[in-house]
Design an enzyme around this catalytic site. Structure first.
Site, PDB file in Angstrom:
ATOM      1  N   ASP A  22       0.827  -1.212   0.000  1.00  0.00           N
ATOM      2  CA  ASP A  22       0.000   0.000   0.000  1.00  0.00           C
ATOM      3  C   ASP A  22       0.863   1.265   0.000  1.00  0.00           C
ATOM      4  OD1 ASP A  22      -1.490  -2.235   0.906  1.00  0.00           O
ATOM      5  OD2 ASP A  22      -2.934  -0.935   1.898  1.00  0.00           O
ATOM      6  N   HIS A  36      -1.026   4.615  -0.682  1.00  0.00           N
ATOM      7  CA  HIS A  36      -2.042   5.540  -0.168  1.00  0.00           C
ATOM      8  C   HIS A  36      -1.688   7.016  -0.355  1.00  0.00           C
ATOM      9  CE1 HIS A  36      -5.065   2.873   1.321  1.00  0.00           C
ATOM     10  NE2 HIS A  36      -4.210   2.174   2.041  1.00  0.00           N
ATOM     11  N   ASP A  81      -3.752  -0.252  -3.756  1.00  0.00           N
ATOM     12  CA  ASP A  81      -3.974   0.849  -2.814  1.00  0.00           C
ATOM     13  C   ASP A  81      -2.989   1.991  -3.053  1.00  0.00           C
ATOM     14  OD1 ASP A  81      -6.132  -0.443  -1.761  1.00  0.00           O
ATOM     15  OD2 ASP A  81      -5.455  -0.373   0.318  1.00  0.00           O
ATOM     16  N   ASN A 116      -8.249  -2.713  -2.858  1.00  0.00           N
ATOM     17  CA  ASN A 116      -9.652  -2.418  -2.554  1.00  0.00           C
ATOM     18  C   ASN A 116      -9.955  -0.922  -2.647  1.00  0.00           C
ATOM     19  OD1 ASN A 116      -8.073  -2.306   0.001  1.00  0.00           O
ATOM     20  ND2 ASN A 116     -10.028  -1.675   0.879  1.00  0.00           N
ATOM     21  N   HIS A 117      -8.939  -0.059  -2.517  1.00  0.00           N
ATOM     22  CA  HIS A 117      -9.181   1.382  -2.625  1.00  0.00           C
ATOM     23  C   HIS A 117      -9.267   1.858  -4.070  1.00  0.00           C
ATOM     24  CE1 HIS A 117      -9.219   3.062   1.483  1.00  0.00           C
ATOM     25  NE2 HIS A 117      -8.704   1.875   1.751  1.00  0.00           N
ATOM     26  N   HIS A 151      -3.616  -8.136  -3.555  1.00  0.00           N
ATOM     27  CA  HIS A 151      -3.775  -7.125  -2.511  1.00  0.00           C
ATOM     28  C   HIS A 151      -4.271  -7.728  -1.207  1.00  0.00           C
ATOM     29  CE1 HIS A 151      -4.242  -3.233  -0.700  1.00  0.00           C
ATOM     30  NE2 HIS A 151      -5.474  -3.552  -0.351  1.00  0.00           N
ATOM     31  N   HIS A 208      -2.748  -4.797   2.124  1.00  0.00           N
ATOM     32  CA  HIS A 208      -4.112  -4.564   2.615  1.00  0.00           C
ATOM     33  C   HIS A 208      -4.208  -4.187   4.093  1.00  0.00           C
ATOM     34  CE1 HIS A 208      -8.405  -4.654   2.435  1.00  0.00           C
ATOM     35  NE2 HIS A 208      -8.589  -5.864   2.933  1.00  0.00           N
TER      36      HIS A 208
END
EC number: 3.1.3.16
Length: 413
Positions: free
Chosen positions: A84, A86, A113, A145-146, A197, A303
Site C-alpha cells: 500500500d 495511499h 492501494d 480495494n481502494h 492485494h 491490505h
C-alpha cells in the site's frame, strides 16, 4: 527544491514515452507539491495530457489477464514487490530511488492501494501509470480495494481529484475509475510467488435456475455455509469478471471482492470476513493447500497497515512494514505495507510512526524474500486532508454496502 517552475508537461509526438519524460513527470509533481496549491496542478499537467496517459495505460491494462504470469525474467536480476502507498507520493519517489528505477533487469509488482488517505493519490497513480506505459513488461500494477468507487468516495480520492481539476474534475475522476477497473487482480512471479492485494479467495457459487418458462426465469443463488466454502482455483480466478466499479460482496462474482478484501487468520479454514463485511478470513491450512497445489513458495499480500493489525489477534504488528503471518511446510504468507508514518493526517501522537517496507526477490528462483524497511520522507509538504479522518471508519471496517456500485457499467466520460 528548486523554486523555478517547470514547464507544463506535453504529450510526446507519436505517443511513445521516454525515460526522461517519466522522470520529468515525477519532478514536476514533486515540485508542485511544495510550491503550488492543489487547484493549480492542471497548469503543469493539462487535462489533454492526463487523457492521453490514462487512455494509453488503460489499453495496456485491459489486455492483461486477471492473474498476470510474470515469466519473462531471463534478463531480470530482481523483482521488487511494493504494498500500500495511499497517496504518499514522496515516500514512493524515495522508494523508487532507493531501490532503483524500473529497467530491463529490475521488475516491479505493485500490490494496490495507490490512492486515498494521503494528499497526492492522483499524482501517485499517474506516476505508476507512466512507468507502466514506458515498461509494460517490467512494471505490473495490481488492483487494491481502494481502487474502487466506494472507497475513493469515502477516503478522499474523489474529493482530491475534484479539488485539483475543478470543472474538469468529474471527467478526470471517471477516467481514473475506468482505469481502476482494468487493473489485474493478482500475479504469479516465476511460477513461485503469488501476489494479490488481499489474498486468497473462495470457489464461486454457481447459479441455479429455478423456473419453467423463459419469461419468468429467475436465478437463485444459494449462499453456502462457512463450513462448505472451498478454496478457489487459479482457473476460477482467471474466469472472474473484474470490470466492476465495486467488487460484489454477494452473488456469483465473489472472487474480485475476496482477492481485494480478504485477510489471513490463525484459525484454520475459510470463514466470512465479518469485520470488513466483504471477503474472507483464511487460515494457515488454506495457505498450505494453495502453496502446495500450485508448487508455490510464497504468498505476498498487502491490505493491512498498523491500524488494522492493532485489532488482529495472533498476527504480528506492522511497525516495520511487513509481517510473516503463516509459516507452513510449503512456504510462507507475507504481508507488506509501504506507507510509512501512516496515516498522513492523524495528529502526531495518534499516528503509528511505522516504517514502510518493500520486498526484493532475487534471481534465479525469486522465492527468497529480502525485506527492506524505510522511514517516511520528512518534512512533508503542507497539505489539507480530503476526507474526514477524525470520524471516518478505520481500516475499511463496517462498510456501507448500500453505497457500493457492483454492476459492471463503464463510467461515462
Amino acid at each position: 527544491m528548486e523554486t523555478v517552475p517547470p514547464s507544463p508537461i506535453t504529450w510526446p509526438d507519436g505517443g511513445a514515452l521516454t525515460n526522461d519524460w517519466v522522470h520529468g513527470l515525477m519532478s514536476c509533481f514533486e515540485w508542485s507539491s511544495w510550491n503550488l496549491p492543489p487547484s493549480q496542478l492542471p497548469s503543469l499537467l493539462p487535462v489533454n495530457v492526463f487523457d492521453s496517459l490514462v487512455l494509453t495505460a488503460h489499453k495496456i491494462l485491459h489486455k492483461e489477464r486477471n492473474c498476470v504470469h510474470i515469466d519473462d525474467l531471463d534478463s531480470v536480476s530482481n523483482v521488487v514487490v511494493v504494498g500500500d502507498i495511499h497517496g504518499q507520493l514522496h515516500d514512493l519517489l524515495f522508494l523508487l530511488k532507493d531501490t532503483g528505477f524500473p529497467c530491463q533487469n529490475r521488475c516491479y509488482v505493485f500490490n494496490g492501494d495507490y490512492v486515498d488517505r494521503g494528499a497526492w493519490g492522483l499524482e501517485t497513480f499517474l506516476v505508476l501509470l507512466s512507468w507502466k506505459v514506458l515498461m509494460p513488461d517490467r512494471v505490473y500494477l495490481l488492483r487494491g480495494n481502494h481502487e474502487s468507487k466506494y472507497c475513493t468516495s469515502m477516503y478522499g480520492f474523489e474529493k482530491e481529484v475534484l479539488t485539483k481539476y475543478g470543472d474538469k474534475g468529474k471527467h478526470v475522476y471517471r477516467k481514473c475509475l475506468g482505469c481502476f477497473e482494468g487493473l489485474p487482480l493478482a500475479s504469479i512471479i516465476s511460477g513461485r510467488v503469488y501476489t494479490a492485494h488481499g489474498g486468497l479467495f473462495r470457489s464461486p457459487v454457481l447459479p441455479k435456475r429455478t423456473t419453467r418458462g423463459k419469461k419468468n426465469r429467475r436465478v437463485v443463488l444459494l449462499e453456502p455455509e462457512p463450513s462448505s466454502m472451498k478454496l478457489g482455483t487459479l482457473d476460477e480466478l482467471m474466469q472472474a469478471r473484474r470490470s466492476v466499479l465495486d467488487p460484489p460482496w454477494e452473488g456469483s462474482n465473489l472472487i474480485p471482492g475476496d482477492v481485494l478484501w480478504s485477510d489471513p487468520s490463525m484459525t484454520p479454514g475459510l470463514s466470512p470476513n465479518e469485520q470488513r463485511g466483504i471477503g474472507l478470513l483464511w487460515g494457515p491450512d488454506c495457505t498450505e493447500d494453495f502453496l502446495k497445489k500450485y508448487e508455490l513458495k510464497l504468498i505476498i499480500r498487502s491490505h493491512e497497515g498498523p491500524d488494522a493489525r492493532e485489532k488482529r489477534t495472533g498476527l504480528g504488528g506492522m511497525d516495520n512494514g511487513y509481517t510473516i503471518d503463516h509459516n507452513v511446510e510449503s512456504g510462507k504468507l507475507i504481508t507488506i505495507f509501504s506507507a510509512p508514518d501512516y496515516p498522513q493526517f492523524q495528529a502526531t501522537e495518534e499516528r503509528y510512526k511505522n516504517k514502510g517496507a518493500y520486498i526484493i526477490l532475487q534471481a534465479p528462483d525469486f522465492s527468497d524474500p529480502q525485506f527492506h524497511s524505510f522511514e517516511a520522507v520528512k518534512p512533508r509538504p503542507k497539505a489539507h486532508p480530503y476526507y474526514d479522518f477524525e470520524n471516518v471508519i478505520d481500516s475499511d471496517d463496517e462498510m456501507d454496502k448500500s453505497a457500493m456500485d457492483t454492476n459492471n457499467e463503464q463510467p461515462n466520460s
